[in-house]
Design an enzyme around this catalytic site. Structure first.
Site, mmCIF file in Angstrom:
data_model
loop_
_atom_site.group_PDB
_atom_site.id
_atom_site.type_symbol
_atom_site.label_atom_id
_atom_site.label_comp_id
_atom_site.label_asym_id
_atom_site.label_seq_id
_atom_site.Cartn_x
_atom_site.Cartn_y
_atom_site.Cartn_z
ATOM 1 N N MET A 1 -8.943 8.115 0.161
ATOM 2 C CA MET A 1 -9.749 8.512 1.335
ATOM 3 C C MET A 1 -10.246 9.933 1.153
ATOM 4 S SD MET A 1 -7.421 7.050 4.420
ATOM 5 C CE MET A 1 -6.535 5.485 4.295
ATOM 6 N N GLY B 1 -8.874 3.880 7.352
ATOM 7 C CA GLY B 1 -8.564 5.279 7.657
ATOM 8 C C GLY B 1 -7.083 5.585 7.801
ATOM 9 N N PHE B 2 -6.344 4.689 8.406
ATOM 10 C CA PHE B 2 -4.934 4.997 8.663
ATOM 11 C C PHE B 2 -4.063 3.756 8.527
ATOM 12 C CE2 PHE B 2 -7.535 7.991 11.004
ATOM 13 C CZ PHE B 2 -6.965 9.210 10.633
ATOM 14 N N GLY B 3 -2.823 3.981 8.132
ATOM 15 C CA GLY B 3 -1.846 2.904 8.124
ATOM 16 C C GLY B 3 -1.295 2.704 9.535
ATOM 17 N N SER C 1 0.851 -1.197 0.000
ATOM 18 C CA SER C 1 0.000 0.000 0.000
ATOM 19 C C SER C 1 0.879 1.236 0.000
ATOM 20 C CB SER C 1 -0.876 0.020 1.254
ATOM 21 O OG SER C 1 -1.378 1.323 1.442
ATOM 22 N N HIS D 1 -8.525 0.962 -3.615
ATOM 23 C CA HIS D 1 -9.417 0.800 -2.457
ATOM 24 C C HIS D 1 -10.078 2.141 -2.165
ATOM 25 C CE1 HIS D 1 -9.477 -0.210 2.181
ATOM 26 N NE2 HIS D 1 -10.681 -0.050 1.676
ATOM 27 N N MET E 1 -12.244 4.526 -0.159
ATOM 28 C CA MET E 1 -12.835 4.774 1.159
ATOM 29 C C MET E 1 -13.501 6.134 1.066
ATOM 30 S SD MET E 1 -9.675 3.248 3.353
ATOM 31 C CE MET E 1 -8.571 3.246 1.944
ATOM 32 N N MET F 1 -11.242 -6.044 5.862
ATOM 33 C CA MET F 1 -10.435 -5.067 6.599
ATOM 34 C C MET F 1 -10.090 -5.654 7.965
ATOM 35 S SD MET F 1 -9.982 -2.500 4.625
ATOM 36 C CE MET F 1 -9.113 -1.479 5.838
ATOM 37 N N HIS G 1 -1.318 -1.329 -4.145
ATOM 38 C CA HIS G 1 -2.588 -1.005 -3.481
ATOM 39 C C HIS G 1 -2.660 0.507 -3.258
ATOM 40 C CE1 HIS G 1 -5.995 -2.062 -0.795
ATOM 41 N NE2 HIS G 1 -5.546 -1.101 -0.008
ATOM 42 N N ASP H 1 -6.407 -6.440 4.655
ATOM 43 C CA ASP H 1 -5.793 -5.107 4.637
ATOM 44 C C ASP H 1 -5.763 -4.533 6.046
ATOM 45 O OD1 ASP H 1 -4.912 -2.578 3.931
ATOM 46 O OD2 ASP H 1 -6.730 -2.007 2.829
ATOM 47 N N ASP I 1 -4.824 3.599 -1.679
ATOM 48 C CA ASP I 1 -5.854 3.905 -0.687
ATOM 49 C C ASP I 1 -6.415 5.305 -0.908
ATOM 50 O OD1 ASP I 1 -6.028 1.600 1.084
ATOM 51 O OD2 ASP I 1 -3.925 2.011 1.514
#
Ligand code: DX5
Ligand code: ZN
Length: 215
Positions: free
Chosen positions: A38, A143-145, A9, A67, A69, A138, A34, A176, A36
């Site tokens: 958001m 929301g956060f790594g 990611s 992905h 979000m 999930m 990947h 994930d 992300d």
């Protein structure tokens, strides 16, 4: 057994050098990138949109696992498909009509995926398995790594695996959040065949050894 695929990611990559980062993980054996996305509404964090997906697409040959979000994902399907998503995933609860959203992704020749947060049931998408190419379990709240893997979510992974293994063997089951050497092995025991990892890979000096350690 399906082939195990690793999807780093870019959330944890060095964005000053994004081209170098994605090329390095590709050379290190990553199977996908990947991305992300958001929006600051569905999740508290804001990352990037189709512009960055398009830029990453131009840097690598491996597929892009995108992905979303975001709320109202149906509004942006065209843009993310045009940007080069190979697999486009939406959170089931963000879709007014999940079946229509999946159709809209697939008619553009892109694989369709459904993601579920730890507190959301698989029943949200099980009726649409015939339109789904990938399920994203999930293992942290989106929301956060860098969050800790929630092992209980693997009950859902196993449930999905049992549901698809005979009837829909082409469906990939991806995990994930909080993936490292130990949690990767728990995931694989529960039917996961695609592993997303952000901080575990990009936070290390040697991406190749991290990719190999979770494979
Ligand atoms: C979280 C994202 C993840 C995140 C994973 O909302 O969907 O893809 O980047 O990061 P790690 O592997 O650090 O938990
Ligand atoms: Zn993700």
């Amino acid at each position: 057994m399906k082939k195990i695929e690793i999807a780093p990611s870019i959330l944890s990559a060095d964005f000053r050098n994004l081209e170098r980062e994605v090329k390095t993980v590709e050379d290190a054996g990553a199977d996908r990138i990947h991305c992300d996305v958001m929006d600051g509404v569905f999740v508290p964090n804001i990352t990037f949109g189709p512009l960055v997906v398009d830029a990453v697409k131009k840097c690598v040959k491996i597929p892009l696992d995108v992905h979303l979000m975001i709320v109202n994902p149906e509004k942006y399907i065209q843009q993310f498909c045009d940007a080069g998503a190979d697999i486009l995933m939406v959170h089931a609860e963000t879709c007014k009509n999940l079946s229509d959203v999946l159709d809209s992704i697939k008619k553009r020749g892109v694989k369709a995926g459904v993601a579920v947060n730890p507190d959301k049931p698989v029943e949200l998408f099980l009726p649409y398995l015939d339109k789904i190419d990938q399920v994203l379990i999930m293992s942290v709240y989106a929301g956060f790594g860098g969050q800790k893997f929630i092992t209980d979510t693997m009950v859902k992974a196993k449930e999905v695996y049992n549901e698809v293994k005979d009837r829909y063997p082409h469906i990939d089951i991806e995990v994930d959040g909080g993936v490292n050497k130990e949690t990767a092995s728990i995931s694989k025991e529960n039917g996961i065949n695609v592993l997303v990892a952000g901080s575990y890979i990009f936070g290390a000096d040697n991406y190749k050894s991290r990719i190999e350690s979770i494979r």
